[in-house]
Design an enzyme around this catalytic site. Structure first.
Site, PDB file in Angstrom:
ATOM      1  N   THR A  31      22.037  -6.675  15.440  1.00 29.14           N
ATOM      2  CA  THR A  31      23.484  -6.849  15.589  1.00 29.14           C
ATOM      3  C   THR A  31      23.918  -8.194  15.037  1.00 29.14           C
ATOM      4  O   THR A  31      24.966  -8.304  14.385  1.00 29.14           O
ATOM      5  CB  THR A  31      23.894  -6.703  17.063  1.00 29.14           C
ATOM      6  OG1 THR A  31      23.296  -5.522  17.613  1.00 29.14           O
ATOM      7  CG2 THR A  31      25.404  -6.579  17.195  1.00 29.14           C
ATOM      8  N   ASP A  81      25.805 -13.641  19.364  1.00 25.79           N
ATOM      9  CA  ASP A  81      24.485 -13.013  19.366  1.00 25.79           C
ATOM     10  C   ASP A  81      24.558 -11.683  20.102  1.00 25.79           C
ATOM     11  O   ASP A  81      25.500 -11.423  20.858  1.00 25.79           O
ATOM     12  CB  ASP A  81      23.467 -13.934  20.048  1.00 25.79           C
ATOM     13  CG  ASP A  81      22.021 -13.610  19.682  1.00 25.79           C
ATOM     14  OD1 ASP A  81      21.793 -12.646  18.925  1.00 25.79           O
ATOM     15  OD2 ASP A  81      21.121 -14.332  20.161  1.00 25.79           O
ATOM     16  N   ASP A  84      19.642  -7.340  24.437  1.00 29.86           N
ATOM     17  CA  ASP A  84      18.848  -6.129  24.665  1.00 29.86           C
ATOM     18  C   ASP A  84      19.365  -5.371  25.886  1.00 29.86           C
ATOM     19  O   ASP A  84      19.277  -4.145  25.944  1.00 29.86           O
ATOM     20  CB  ASP A  84      17.376  -6.495  24.831  1.00 29.86           C
ATOM     21  CG  ASP A  84      16.813  -7.119  23.562  1.00 29.86           C
ATOM     22  OD1 ASP A  84      16.881  -6.464  22.505  1.00 29.86           O
ATOM     23  OD2 ASP A  84      16.332  -8.263  23.618  1.00 29.86           O
ATOM     24  N   GLY A  95      15.458 -11.345  23.541  1.00 27.36           N
ATOM     25  CA  GLY A  95      14.122 -11.704  23.092  1.00 27.36           C
ATOM     26  C   GLY A  95      13.326 -10.571  22.499  1.00 27.36           C
ATOM     27  O   GLY A  95      12.141 -10.732  22.212  1.00 27.36           O
ATOM     28  N   GLY A  96      13.981  -9.418  22.289  1.00 26.94           N
ATOM     29  CA  GLY A  96      13.278  -8.323  21.634  1.00 26.94           C
ATOM     30  C   GLY A  96      12.786  -8.688  20.246  1.00 26.94           C
ATOM     31  O   GLY A  96      11.783  -8.160  19.768  1.00 26.94           O
ATOM     32  N   GLU A 103      17.168 -19.052  20.676  1.00 27.50           N
ATOM     33  CA  GLU A 103      18.461 -18.483  21.054  1.00 27.50           C
ATOM     34  C   GLU A 103      19.023 -19.204  22.273  1.00 27.50           C
ATOM     35  O   GLU A 103      20.211 -19.545  22.324  1.00 27.50           O
ATOM     36  CB  GLU A 103      18.310 -16.986  21.348  1.00 27.50           C
ATOM     37  CG  GLU A 103      18.063 -16.139  20.116  1.00 27.50           C
ATOM     38  CD  GLU A 103      17.744 -14.695  20.440  1.00 27.50           C
ATOM     39  OE1 GLU A 103      17.906 -13.842  19.551  1.00 27.50           O
ATOM     40  OE2 GLU A 103      17.314 -14.409  21.577  1.00 27.50           O
ATOM     41  N   LYS A 121      23.565  -0.947  25.435  1.00 27.19           N
ATOM     42  CA  LYS A 121      23.002  -2.174  26.006  1.00 27.19           C
ATOM     43  C   LYS A 121      23.605  -2.531  27.369  1.00 27.19           C
ATOM     44  O   LYS A 121      23.086  -3.403  28.061  1.00 27.19           O
ATOM     45  CB  LYS A 121      23.209  -3.348  25.041  1.00 27.19           C
ATOM     46  CG  LYS A 121      22.659  -3.123  23.639  1.00 27.19           C
ATOM     47  CD  LYS A 121      21.183  -2.808  23.644  1.00 27.19           C
ATOM     48  CE  LYS A 121      20.564  -2.831  22.259  1.00 27.19           C
ATOM     49  NZ  LYS A 121      21.108  -1.818  21.354  1.00 27.19           N
TER      50      LYS A 121
END
Length: 223
Positions: A31, A81, A84, A95-96, A103, A121
């Site tokens: 994304t 950002d 997940d 953190g995927g 981040e 999500k």
């Protein structure tokens, strides 16, 4: 709209938050990549960006967007950002893509966190997506044992090395009713760099791509 179309729509909606002359904090993942592509269309209006991963930095540079080191800038106005998972308090699992530490650092340096995500999500309780934990390699077994004590089932993400030279444990089987408490507890384990809970620093705005369009929500839990 398909899932990818929802991601792209949410990412493009975030452009409305960008003002002239800004240095923009940029996340990592599919994304965030859509956001970078959209940001390229207005690159003459901004001073540049700070990337949360080497992959995002490369994509920004490929578009001709100036990339600053975080040490070269002060507080930034915005971080954009994906997530997940995101709950009703705009707390997230991230953190995927194994970029959780950078981040979290870049997000902490920004006044506003705009989360861009597709409808899949959004969850009521965090934890169905395995929680990433970045660990110093020598501490992998120690951290794993401590995560079991917290009720999780950690699995080493073999073959993945973060931009910081560390490893990732993905913690399965969690139902995270108290995200702030768990984020704090995991970060106190020796050998943990950080974990993928963004509860202490949640999003300020959620732009959620849905089959019917983008829905904007402001977080009333954080200013």
């Amino acid at each position: 709209m398909t899932q990818d179309q929802q991601k792209q729509a949410a990412a493009r909606a975030a452009i409305d938050f960008i003002e002239d002359g800004w240095v923009v904090g940029v996340g990592t993942g599919s994304t965030a990549n859509y956001f970078i592509d959209a940001l390229a269309e207005i690159k003459q209006r901004i001073d540049g960006a700070v990337a949360s991963s080497e992959a995002s930095a490369a994509r920004l540079k490929a578009h001709g967007i100036r990339v600053f080191e975080l040490t070269a800038v002060g507080e930034m106005p915005i971080y954009v950002d994906g997530a997940d998972e995101i709950n009703g308090q705009w707390q997230m699992i991230k953190g995927g893509g194994a970029a959780l530490t950078r981040e979290k650092i870049v997000a902490q340096c920004c006044k506003q966190f705009v989360c861009i995500a597709d409808a899949s999500k959004q969850v009521r309780v965090l934890g169905q997506f395995p929680l990433p934990v970045e660990v110093i390699p020598m501490a992998r077994s120690l951290v794993g044992r401590e995560l079991v004590k917290l009720g999780g089932h950690p699995a080493w993400r073999e073959g993945v090395v973060t931009d910081n030279g560390n490893w990732i444990l993905d913690v399965h089987g969690l139902t995270i009713a108290e995200p702030i408490k768990l984020e704090t507890a995991i970060n106190q384990i020796p050998g943990v760099v950080t974990n993928g809970l963004f509860a202490l620093r949640p999003a300020n705005v959620l732009l959620l791509g849905t089959p019917d369009g983008v829905v904007r929500s402001n977080n009333t839990f954080v200013m």
